[in-house]
Design a protein around this motif. Structure first.
Motif, PDB file in Angstrom:
ATOM      1  N   ARG A   1       0.824  -1.213   0.000  1.00  0.00           N
ATOM      2  CA  ARG A   1       0.000   0.000   0.000  1.00  0.00           C
ATOM      3  C   ARG A   1       0.858   1.263   0.000  1.00  0.00           C
ATOM      4  O   ARG A   1       0.481   2.283  -0.587  1.00  0.00           O
ATOM      5  CB  ARG A   1      -0.907  -0.026   1.230  1.00  0.00           C
ATOM      6  N   LEU A   2       2.025   1.203   0.630  1.00  0.00           N
ATOM      7  CA  LEU A   2       2.888   2.380   0.734  1.00  0.00           C
ATOM      8  C   LEU A   2       3.874   2.509  -0.421  1.00  0.00           C
ATOM      9  O   LEU A   2       4.531   3.551  -0.552  1.00  0.00           O
ATOM     10  CB  LEU A   2       3.674   2.326   2.043  1.00  0.00           C
ATOM     11  N   ALA A   3       3.988   1.485  -1.242  1.00  0.00           N
ATOM     12  CA  ALA A   3       4.991   1.490  -2.316  1.00  0.00           C
ATOM     13  C   ALA A   3       4.789   2.695  -3.238  1.00  0.00           C
ATOM     14  O   ALA A   3       3.672   3.006  -3.665  1.00  0.00           O
ATOM     15  CB  ALA A   3       4.897   0.200  -3.115  1.00  0.00           C
ATOM     16  N   GLY A   4       5.880   3.387  -3.521  1.00  0.00           N
ATOM     17  CA  GLY A   4       5.832   4.516  -4.440  1.00  0.00           C
ATOM     18  C   GLY A   4       5.200   5.760  -3.861  1.00  0.00           C
ATOM     19  O   GLY A   4       4.819   6.673  -4.608  1.00  0.00           O
ATOM     20  N   LYS A   5       5.118   5.851  -2.527  1.00  0.00           N
ATOM     21  CA  LYS A   5       4.456   6.994  -1.892  1.00  0.00           C
ATOM     22  C   LYS A   5       5.285   7.479  -0.694  1.00  0.00           C
ATOM     23  O   LYS A   5       6.127   6.755  -0.176  1.00  0.00           O
ATOM     24  CB  LYS A   5       3.045   6.618  -1.415  1.00  0.00           C
ATOM     25  N   ALA A   6       5.000   8.693  -0.262  1.00  0.00           N
ATOM     26  CA  ALA A   6       5.646   9.262   0.924  1.00  0.00           C
ATOM     27  C   ALA A   6       4.631  10.101   1.677  1.00  0.00           C
ATOM     28  O   ALA A   6       3.621  10.538   1.117  1.00  0.00           O
ATOM     29  CB  ALA A   6       6.850  10.115   0.539  1.00  0.00           C
ATOM     30  N   GLU A   7       4.906  10.322   2.946  1.00  0.00           N
ATOM     31  CA  GLU A   7       4.033  11.154   3.770  1.00  0.00           C
ATOM     32  C   GLU A   7       4.471  12.615   3.705  1.00  0.00           C
ATOM     33  O   GLU A   7       5.662  12.923   3.793  1.00  0.00           O
ATOM     34  CB  GLU A   7       4.061  10.669   5.220  1.00  0.00           C
ATOM     35  N   TRP A   8       3.497  13.488   3.569  1.00  0.00           N
ATOM     36  CA  TRP A   8       3.720  14.931   3.638  1.00  0.00           C
ATOM     37  C   TRP A   8       2.776  15.493   4.685  1.00  0.00           C
ATOM     38  O   TRP A   8       1.564  15.242   4.649  1.00  0.00           O
ATOM     39  CB  TRP A   8       3.452  15.601   2.286  1.00  0.00           C
TER      40      TRP A   8
END
Length: 251
Positions: free
Chosen positions: A111-118
């Motif tokens: 679910r988190l692959a290719g994403k980051a938290e801002w």
């Protein structure tokens, strides 16, 4: 899999796929300067750990080391980050946790692959008082009443009304900002209320959308500058999008 040398207990940084976790092995460890970052692997997953004696204090050196490990991991794939200070008693406990929650770990990493938290925070703008007075007839009347009959209680009431009005304007702007940004993010997580704040939200943003997201925040900050002051921080480890039960360590 051998345990880290002389491990009295284990400091746990994160869980990741084994190939991703390997990129953290050259990072500086939290705690003892002689400790090394190592991996405990199980079924394609790895816990990133180092030996530690006692519970480390939140010193700048150790906070920095913790973040450096997470950055090295996140640069190479999705990661389930631990908050600073997570300790497990031994390697067996960590490996058992990896095995028992393997499906949850894999699902979360996918679910988190290719994403980051801002993270986006917003606060009211004291300089907006003239605008607030123009908009709020009741507040203007209270100000005039206070001028005619000054006193401690009247001044306190006016101050409270002004603060509430500025906060209300900021919260209205915050709702509009979140509504505009939400389509650019895969997920949204509302953070805990912050004293004096009107907005604390984290967005899970695909890497491909990060430039558009940052530009949108800049545009919204300019549009609402008289109502809310925005502060954007990122990219961050995805703390806000990993449920605590999804990353057990047995600590």
């Amino acid at each position: 899999m051998p345990t880290p040398p002389d491990a009295y207990s284990l400091y746990v940084y994160a869980i990741a796929a084994s190939d991703t976790a390997a990129h953290a092995k050259r990072c500086r460890a939290v705690g003892d300067e002689n400790a090394v970052v190592s991996l405990l692997s199980q079924g394609g997953l790895a816990a990133v750990v180092s030996s530690v004696s006692g519970r480390p204090r939140a010193r700048r050196r150790d906070l920095s080391a913790h973040q450096d490990v997470l950055r090295a991991l996140a640069a190479n794939g999705p990661v389930l980050p631990m908050r600073f200070g997570v300790i497990a008693p031994d390697a067996e406990t960590v490996l058992t946790g990896l095995d028992s929650a393997r499906t949850a770990h894999l699902d979360a990493l996918e679910r988190l692959a290719g994403k980051a938290e801002w993270n986006l925070k917003g606060a009211s703008v004291p300089e907006a008082l003239p605008d607030l007075m123009r908009e709020d007839a009741n507040l203007r009347a209270l100000r005039e009443s206070t001028r005619r009959r000054p006193g401690y209680e009247a001044n306190v009431s006016l101050g409270q009304a002004v603060a509430a009005g500025l906060q209300r304007r900021a919260e209205q702007a915050a709702a509009e900002v979140v509504a505009q940004l939400r389509p650019l993010a895969a997920e949204l997580s509302e953070g805990r209320d912050i004293a004096g704040g009107a907005l604390n939200a984290s967005f899970l943003v695909p890497h491909a959308a990060e430039t558009a997201f940052r530009r949108a925040v800049d545009t919204l900050a300019a549009r609402h500058q008289g109502r809310i002051a925005l502060t954007l921080t990122g990219p961050l480890p995805c703390y806000s999008f990993v449920a605590a039960e999804a990353v057990p360590t047995g600590a």
